[in-house]
Design a protein around this motif. Structure first.
Motif, mmCIF file in Angstrom:
data_model
loop_
_atom_site.group_PDB
_atom_site.id
_atom_site.type_symbol
_atom_site.label_atom_id
_atom_site.label_comp_id
_atom_site.label_asym_id
_atom_site.label_seq_id
_atom_site.Cartn_x
_atom_site.Cartn_y
_atom_site.Cartn_z
ATOM 1 N N PRO A 86 -5.318 -3.731 -6.025
ATOM 2 C CA PRO A 86 -5.541 -5.158 -5.763
ATOM 3 C C PRO A 86 -4.458 -5.754 -4.865
ATOM 4 O O PRO A 86 -3.453 -5.110 -4.544
ATOM 5 N N VAL A 87 -4.659 -7.013 -4.481
ATOM 6 C CA VAL A 87 -3.640 -7.738 -3.735
ATOM 7 C C VAL A 87 -2.383 -7.890 -4.591
ATOM 8 O O VAL A 87 -2.421 -7.791 -5.814
ATOM 9 N N LYS A 88 -1.258 -8.108 -3.897
ATOM 10 C CA LYS A 88 0.026 -8.369 -4.559
ATOM 11 C C LYS A 88 0.368 -7.293 -5.586
ATOM 12 O O LYS A 88 0.807 -7.573 -6.702
ATOM 13 N N SER A 89 0.142 -6.039 -5.203
ATOM 14 C CA SER A 89 0.381 -4.908 -6.098
ATOM 15 C C SER A 89 1.278 -3.878 -5.417
ATOM 16 O O SER A 89 1.279 -3.743 -4.186
ATOM 17 N N SER A 90 2.020 -3.135 -6.224
ATOM 18 C CA SER A 90 2.809 -2.014 -5.720
ATOM 19 C C SER A 90 2.101 -0.716 -6.065
ATOM 20 O O SER A 90 1.392 -0.628 -7.078
ATOM 21 N N PHE A 91 2.275 0.307 -5.222
ATOM 22 C CA PHE A 91 1.660 1.597 -5.515
ATOM 23 C C PHE A 91 2.538 2.714 -4.973
ATOM 24 O O PHE A 91 3.346 2.516 -4.056
ATOM 25 N N LYS A 92 2.347 3.898 -5.554
ATOM 26 C CA LYS A 92 3.084 5.081 -5.139
ATOM 27 C C LYS A 92 2.139 6.264 -5.115
ATOM 28 O O LYS A 92 1.331 6.449 -6.029
ATOM 29 N N ILE A 93 2.223 7.056 -4.061
ATOM 30 C CA ILE A 93 1.427 8.272 -3.912
ATOM 31 C C ILE A 93 2.383 9.460 -3.844
ATOM 32 O O ILE A 93 3.317 9.457 -3.042
ATOM 33 N N ARG A 94 2.141 10.473 -4.684
ATOM 34 C CA ARG A 94 2.986 11.672 -4.651
ATOM 35 C C ARG A 94 2.119 12.904 -4.583
ATOM 36 O O ARG A 94 1.163 13.041 -5.359
ATOM 37 N N GLU A 95 2.437 13.803 -3.653
ATOM 38 C CA GLU A 95 1.724 15.085 -3.582
ATOM 39 C C GLU A 95 1.979 15.861 -4.868
ATOM 40 O O GLU A 95 3.111 15.997 -5.309
ATOM 41 N N ALA A 96 0.913 16.416 -5.489
ATOM 42 C CA ALA A 96 1.029 16.936 -6.854
ATOM 43 C C ALA A 96 0.690 18.405 -6.996
ATOM 44 O O ALA A 96 0.683 18.925 -8.113
#
Length: 278
Positions: A86-96
């Motif tokens: 959503p808007v105003k959100s933080s996210f993190k993507i990590r290769e797994a």
């Protein structure tokens, strides 16, 4: 105006189409992560869908963890796994997986805030559309299933068979004239199989003040602010494209076909009738 954004074979993060600059409502970013690498960001005034193109990822949204996501080795190998941010959100993507992962970030200008959610491969709605040499496979990632869960964004994938067209008969959505047409911008991001091939992106409008055709190679991106926009795959090559749409007037899909091609809608019933009587 720049419509074609050629591939740049980079590792890490690349912003390709910026909301509010290249287009008013739609944006596109690409993440390529080597083994164990990660990327963090925030959405601010845009909602986003993280579409895993290949590999496996752990993804967190506002510290909510989604682990071991992704089941396909490339975009031609099955349905995607996607995460709505959503808007105003933080996210993190990590290769797994200890290998390589690639994630597309498609975005749309938004004001309403919703909850994050996952679209698993089995949740993707798949359709075979068209006939003859304009038959294609379409994967709806967040389309009708997004009502009440997202603000503006619409996301899916299409695969053209070798030598086939899609977006055909040609359609557009650049005028707000319900119930006949709505106004939405669109972005296409392409992949070609095998990589050495190509497709053709056609763009035109009624008076041909827009009249362009682009040679599309693996990894290219185009923006579609206006006009009809069919796509052809060269014989011998599949063409995949990820698409994102958004506009000011809601999420209902109301494309307008090119009236000069509308007679083609009679071909399917005629073929069916002929097969029945013979």
């Amino acid at each position: 105006m720049q419509y074609l954004y050629p591939n740049q074979d980079l590792t890490g993060y690349r912003q390709i189409v910026k909301v509010g600059e290249d287009l008013e409502f739609c944006g596109f970013e690409l993440i390529r992560l080597d083994a164990g690498k990660s990327f963090e960001s925030e959405t601010l005034d845009e909602e986003a869908v993280l579409v895993i193109l290949s590999g496996k990822c752990d993804i967190s949204v506002n510290k909510k963890e989604y682990t071991n996501l992704g089941v396909r080795k490339d975009v031609f190998s099955g349905n995607p796994t996607s995460v709505y941010v959503p808007v105003k959100s933080s996210f993190k993507i990590r290769e797994a997986q200890g290998l390589f992962a690639e994630v597309a970030i498609v975005t749309a200008k938004a004001e309403k805030q919703f909850e994050p959610f996952i679209v698993m491969p089995e949740d993707v709605v798949c359709n075979n559309r068209g006939i003859l040499n304009y038959k294609r496979d379409v994967r709806d990632i967040i389309v009708a299933n997004g009502e009440g869960k997202v603000h503006r964004i619409i996301v899916g994938e299409t695969i053209n068979y070798p030598g086939h067209w899609s977006g055909y008969p040609s359609h557009k959505h650049d005028v707000y004239n319900p119930p006949y047409e709505t106004k939405m911008e669109e972005i296409y991001h392409f992949r070609i199989k095998p990589e050495g091939g190509f497709g053709v992106q056609v763009m035109y409008n009624e008076d041909l003040s827009l009249r362009k055709a682009y040679l599309i190679k693996d990894g290219d991106t185009v923006i579609l602010p206006e006009g009809y926009h069919p796509i052809a795959a060269a014989p011998g090559f599949q063409v995949y494209y990820l698409w994102v749409m958004a506009g000011e007037h809601g999420r209902e899909l109301l494309p307008r076909e090119d009236s000069k091609l509308s007679w083609l809608n009679n071909v399917g019933p005629l073929i069916k009738y002929y097969n029945i009587i013979t």
